[in-house]
Scaffold this active site. Structure first.
Site, PDB file in Angstrom:
ATOM      1  CB  SER A   1      -2.321   1.872  -0.336  1.00 20.98           C
ATOM      2  OG  SER A   1      -2.777   0.892  -1.237  1.00 20.98           O
TER       3      SER A   1
ATOM      4  CE1 TYR B   1       2.715   0.336  -1.588  1.00 18.55           C
ATOM      5  CE2 TYR B   1       0.525  -0.615  -1.840  1.00 18.55           C
ATOM      6  CZ  TYR B   1       1.377   0.467  -1.906  1.00 18.55           C
ATOM      7  OH  TYR B   1       0.894   1.690  -2.294  1.00 18.55           O
TER       8      TYR B   1
END
Length: 324
Positions: free
Chosen positions: A127, A152
């Site tokens: 990501s 995350y």
């Protein structure tokens, strides 16, 4: 090829599975169908995949170690596309254990399956959030990524380190793709485009964080899928280290101001948005901007869908799907 695709009921997973099936691959799709967002949308995506004779769905949680070991042993996959994860930056502040179970424990189970069954290539989703508090733009794969601003993001950085370890110790070819703000038809209901569209059509205000002073490298779903498949087809080889390991940005390389993005959406809907200007959220960053040259050099591909076209296609899908 016979491919394990995790997160098959997810946004990127379902779109990737469709393209793999269309070209003749056999796909075993895995998903736990959790309720992080509307399971009915996930089921609708699966319904499209289940129409293919060379697709089979397995409902399983990545953290199920015996189940994952049995799946790899039984199916004898050629390659793995690992797109399943507990997603969402803000949700990681509320439910950290979900990220540990899926993104860390689950990823180890995938790596172990690849190690023990001679998988030719593992392609996995990282990501843009790994860049965290970085301020140098555009973000390059050679930049330091030691300052995540959400759990995350930390789990995605951990995935890259874990993959490198398996590539180094066990010669498992791995390629990580740092996705930059994926959007398009069948998208996720927790993402800005979906939230904005729903609110505008219902006459409700949209929440505009950091008072609109945000830049995002919005990347259209079809571009993402093409990049994933091109990378899957080119097995990772040693780069900076001696391991068969690669990491690439996959982004549009054209960051869009949030207010311009909202303007595109207003044009596509033919409606004006009521804006509620708010401060920055915890765990969020003001800008993302991908340097995608390395991916272009590796597989000869760069995303190219204009934001206006992509937003219009999403709106057209949203109106059809929700009949509004």
């Amino acid at each position: 090829m016979k491919i394990l695709l995790t997160g098959a009921a997810g946004f990127v997973g379902a779109a990737t599975a469709q393209q793999l099936l269309a070209r003749g691959d056999t796909v075993v799709g895995l998903d736990n169908l959790n309720d992080y967002y509307d399971p009915a949308l996930k089921q609708s995506r699966l319904d499209l995949l289940n129409s293919h004779t060379n697709f089979r769905f397995v409902k399983m949680d990545l953290a199920d170690r015996p189940g994952m070991a049995q799946l790899f042993a039984t199916e004898r996959f050629d390659r793995v596309v690992h797109l399943a994860a507990q997603a969402g930056v803000r949700y990681s502040l509320q439910n950290p254990n979900a990220y540990v179970d899926s993104n860390l424990v689950g990823f180890v189970n995938v790596l172990e399956g690849c190690r023990n069954h001679s998988i030719q290539h593992l392609v996995y989703a990282s990501s843009s959030s790994v860049y965290g508090g970085n301020t140098k733009m555009p973000f390059s794969e050679t930049d330091n990524v030691d300052h995540p601003v959400s759990l995350y993001a930390a789990t995605k950085k951990a995935n890259e380190l874990m993959a490198h370890t398996y590539s180094h110790l066990f010669s498992v070819p791995t390629t990580g793709l740092r996705f930059f703000t994926v959007y398009g038809p069948w998208g996720r209901p927790d993402m800005a485009l979906f939230l904005f569209t729903k609110a505008i059509l219902e006459g409700n205000p949209i929440k505009v964080f950091n008072h609109g002073k945000m830049l995002r490298d919005f990347t259209y779903i079809n571009d993402i899928v093409e990049g994933v498949i091109r990378v899957l087809d080119k097995v990772a080889t040693p780069a900076e280290s001696s391991a068969p390991y690669r990491v690439f940005n996959i982004g549009n390389n054209q960051p869009v101001p949030l207010m311009d993005f909202i303007g595109c959406l207003e044009s596509a809907l033919g409606m004006k948005a009521k804006k509620e200007l708010l401060p920055m959220q915890d765990g969020d960053v003001p800008a993302t901007f991908a340097d995608a040259q390395a991916l272009n050099d590796w597989v000869g591909f760069a995303p190219a869908t204009p934001i206006s076209h992509g937003v219009q296609r999403f709106v057209d899908w949203y109106r059809r799907y929700y009949r509004v």
